[in-house]
Write an enzyme that holds these catalytic residues in place. Structure first.
Site, PDB file in Angstrom:
ATOM      1  NE  ARG A  91      -1.501   1.265   7.810  1.00  0.00           N
ATOM      2  CZ  ARG A  91      -0.488   1.755   7.133  1.00  0.00           C
ATOM      3  NH1 ARG A  91       0.605   1.026   6.966  1.00  0.00           N
ATOM      4  NH2 ARG A  91      -0.535   2.957   6.617  1.00  0.00           N
ATOM      5  CG  HIS A 136      -2.381   4.187   1.106  1.00  0.00           C
ATOM      6  ND1 HIS A 136      -1.694   3.379   1.977  1.00  0.00           N
ATOM      7  CD2 HIS A 136      -1.718   4.106  -0.066  1.00  0.00           C
ATOM      8  CE1 HIS A 136      -0.677   2.808   1.345  1.00  0.00           C
ATOM      9  NE2 HIS A 136      -0.668   3.239   0.096  1.00  0.00           N
ATOM     10  CG  ASN A 181       0.841   4.428   3.877  1.00  0.00           C
ATOM     11  OD1 ASN A 181       1.255   3.723   4.796  1.00  0.00           O
ATOM     12  ND2 ASN A 181       1.222   4.250   2.623  1.00  0.00           N
ATOM     13  CD  GLU A 182       4.999   4.348   1.622  1.00  0.00           C
ATOM     14  OE1 GLU A 182       4.783   4.606   0.420  1.00  0.00           O
ATOM     15  OE2 GLU A 182       5.491   3.266   2.004  1.00  0.00           O
ATOM     16  CG  ASN A 313       5.060   2.101   5.326  1.00  0.00           C
ATOM     17  OD1 ASN A 313       4.670   1.634   6.394  1.00  0.00           O
ATOM     18  ND2 ASN A 313       4.230   2.635   4.440  1.00  0.00           N
ATOM     19  CE1 TYR A 315       7.350  -3.334   1.142  1.00  0.00           C
ATOM     20  CE2 TYR A 315       7.436  -0.979   1.611  1.00  0.00           C
ATOM     21  CZ  TYR A 315       6.701  -2.131   1.421  1.00  0.00           C
ATOM     22  OH  TYR A 315       5.335  -2.105   1.519  1.00  0.00           O
ATOM     23  CD  GLU A 386       3.185  -0.077   3.267  1.00  0.00           C
ATOM     24  OE1 GLU A 386       3.974  -0.277   2.302  1.00  0.00           O
ATOM     25  OE2 GLU A 386       2.262   0.758   3.212  1.00  0.00           O
ATOM     26  CD1 TRP A 435       3.668  -4.969   0.259  1.00  0.00           C
ATOM     27  CD2 TRP A 435       2.158  -3.843   1.426  1.00  0.00           C
ATOM     28  NE1 TRP A 435       2.803  -4.426  -0.636  1.00  0.00           N
ATOM     29  CE2 TRP A 435       1.851  -3.729   0.067  1.00  0.00           C
ATOM     30  CE3 TRP A 435       1.316  -3.209   2.358  1.00  0.00           C
ATOM     31  CZ2 TRP A 435       0.757  -2.998  -0.412  1.00  0.00           C
ATOM     32  CZ3 TRP A 435       0.242  -2.493   1.883  1.00  0.00           C
ATOM     33  CH2 TRP A 435      -0.029  -2.390   0.529  1.00  0.00           C
ATOM     34  CD  GLU A 442       2.027  -3.604  -4.748  1.00  0.00           C
ATOM     35  OE1 GLU A 442       2.576  -2.487  -4.642  1.00  0.00           O
ATOM     36  OE2 GLU A 442       1.660  -4.271  -3.772  1.00  0.00           O
ATOM     37  CD1 TRP A 443       1.174   1.399  -4.844  1.00  0.00           C
ATOM     38  CD2 TRP A 443      -0.557   2.752  -5.252  1.00  0.00           C
ATOM     39  NE1 TRP A 443       0.494   1.555  -3.676  1.00  0.00           N
ATOM     40  CE2 TRP A 443      -0.563   2.371  -3.871  1.00  0.00           C
ATOM     41  CE3 TRP A 443      -1.558   3.600  -5.723  1.00  0.00           C
ATOM     42  CZ2 TRP A 443      -1.544   2.816  -2.989  1.00  0.00           C
ATOM     43  CZ3 TRP A 443      -2.533   4.044  -4.848  1.00  0.00           C
ATOM     44  CH2 TRP A 443      -2.516   3.655  -3.505  1.00  0.00           C
ATOM     45  CG  PHE A 451       4.738  -6.424  -2.627  1.00  0.00           C
ATOM     46  CD1 PHE A 451       5.872  -6.229  -1.858  1.00  0.00           C
ATOM     47  CD2 PHE A 451       4.632  -5.740  -3.821  1.00  0.00           C
ATOM     48  CE1 PHE A 451       6.878  -5.367  -2.262  1.00  0.00           C
ATOM     49  CE2 PHE A 451       5.633  -4.867  -4.240  1.00  0.00           C
ATOM     50  CZ  PHE A 451       6.760  -4.678  -3.457  1.00  0.00           C
TER      51      PHE A 451
END
Length: 487
Positions: A91, A136, A181-182, A313, A315, A386, A435, A442-443, A451
């Site tokens: 993906r 995204h 996405n999200e 997604n 976690y 994710e 993920w 990471e943003w 990750f």
């Protein structure tokens, strides 16, 4: 924000393979903003994340995604790695500003089309199925600066042109599409608390809800285009990815149970209820009033059943009680009237702690959220798009220690067991993505969190080194790794 190629490496286990003791094929997911890099190469235009990451104080380590892990130039190497590790699908996200540098849709950037064609073809040549995300978080900067981006309803038209172009250019080979996405993160962290691009906060008590509304309409418009113009010929499917922490009531009191239900409505219901029930959750309307936009009858018809599958997604999880959670963080959090708790009644943590302050290992939450979606939305097809955990970046530790990620191996064993349990309960889970494939940008956390199943050496040419978790999956696919954790 394709420059950073939102690297979401996901490993997907299809239903029949999960049921046969969770042995089987995998998917890897990469979303360009976090891995792609090449922010000025190939005719790409700037995105809001380019501007945001170059503004001092927005990224914890002062980094940016200009290079990320340079997948734009190294995609052949990464595709080879995906194949060697035994994954059957991958993906990744397409950068809107690599297709239309200004986002307007008036002139296609052919270099961008060529790049994604080459990437898709490379995957298919190795027998790897592409799963493609259209958005995204990486809005072309021009659209934000000149028309307000997701605050302007006209953005629905521009997104529709972009989606149509992608379907036409790649849909003969791509059969699995994700529109957004999200979107929750864009609305809240982008336009509510300002932690993500474009970094807006305390601007308006209505902005997050307007952004979410327009993303929903853009999603529905794209799905309508696919179904009317491409589905019969291309035979693909289109879904929406939502993110959700499981909300477990902290006690058996009516107040805590109601608080946990509200939390799920403000996460999942916000985006899924309009699609399945033609309106925002009742509790959101009660608590937000006219700050929540209204759907016209035409909107409702367009949104109705506008997904072929739900991407989840997930976690971690939290205990939720009725209370005063995050009143200082804005109206969205205050309206929920909840408190998030990470400890059992006796003071023990809800699960082992990962590197990120928000991430605890709570496998039973995965089982519960999958069953919740199945029950609330009439058992739709679900992909876990994710799931994973992070380690802290530590450049003083020897490489062999960074590669021996025992907790991550345990995490995946236990969460896969929870997925299998939900399937046995009747949830229609079609696939699972871990993920992520590679460590990446990471943003807001920059390169401080890792990750990946594969370690990326940021100081030595971005070389790739598979971790113990990557080899665990390889053995798992081959049927050598026969045991997984039970909850």
């Amino acid at each position: 924000m394709n420059a950073f190629s939102t690297q979401h490496s996901l490993i997907c286990f299809f239903l029949n393979k999960i049921l046969s003791t969770l042995k089987g094929g995998g998917l890897t997911m990469i979303s360009n903003n976090m891995v792609e890099g090449a922010c000025k190469d190939g005719g790409r235009g700037p995105s809001i994340w380019d501007a945001f990451s170059h503004s001092k104080g927005n990224i914890i380590d002062g980094s940016n995604g200009d290079v990320a892990v340079d997948q734009y130039h190294r995609y052949k190497e990464d595709v080879e790695l995906i194949a060697k590790l035994g994954f059957e699908a991958h993906r990744f996200s397409i950068s809107w500003s690599r297709i239309f540098p200004d986002g307007l849709g008036t002139k296609i950037n052919e270099e961008g089309i060529t790049y994604y064609n080459n990437f898709i073809n490379a995957l298919l040549e190795k027998g790897i199925q592409p799963y493609v995300t259209l958005y995204h978080w990486d809005l072309p900067l021009y659209l934000h600066e000149n028309m307000g981006g997701w605050l302007n309803k006209q953005i629905v038209e521009y997104f529709s042109v972009y989606a149509d172009t992608c379907f036409a250019s790649f849909g003969d080979r791509v059969k699995d599409w994700i529109t957004f996405n999200e979107p929750y993160q864009t609305a809240i962290n982008g336009y509510g608390v300002g932690r993500f691009a474009p970094g807006r906060h305390e601007c308006s008590s209505t902005e997050p809800f307007l952004v979410a509304h327009h993303q929903l309409l853009a999603h529905a418009a794209a799905v309508s285009i696919y179904r009317s113009k491409y589905k019969d010929k291309q035979g693909g499917q289109v879904g929406l990815v939502v993110d959700c922490e499981w909300a477990e009531a902290n006690s058996d009191t009516i107040e805590d149970k109601a608080a946990a239900a509200r939390r799920l409505d403000f996460q999942l219901g916000w985006y899924l209820d309009p699609i399945y029930h033609e309106e925002y959750p009742k509790v959101m309307r009660e608590r937000l009033g006219d700050r929540l936009p209204i759907f016209s009858e035409k909107d409702k018809e367009l949104l109705k059943n506008s997904v072929d599958f739900i991407g989840l997604n997930h976690y971690t999880s939290r205990f939720i009680s009725h209370g005063r959670y995050n009143h200082d963080k804005g109206d969205f959090y205050k309206a929920q009237g909840i408190e998030k708790i990470v400890e059992w009644e006796g003071g023990e943590a809800i699960g082992e702690k990962a590197a990120s302050e928000w991430l605890y290992v709570v496998p039973w939450g995965m089982h519960k959220v999958l069953n919740y979606i199945a029950q609330r939305y009439n058992n739709p097809p679900i992909y876990v798009t994710e799931n994973g955990m992070d380690d802290e970046d530590n450049d003083t530790s020897p490489l062999h220690e960074m590669l021996d990620d025992k907790l991550r191996v345990s995490y995946f064993k236990r969460y896969l067991s929870a997925v299998a349990k939900a399937i046995r309960d009747g949830a229609d889970v079609r696939g699972y993505f871990a993920w992520s494939l590679l460590d990446n940008f990471e943003w807001a956390q920059g390169y401080t969190k890792r990750f990946g199943l594969v370690y990326v050496d940021y100081k030595n040419g971005l070389s790739r080194h598979p971790k113990s978790s990557a080899y665990w999956f390889l053995r798992f696919f081959k049927g050598v790794e026969g045991k997984y954790g039970e909850e």
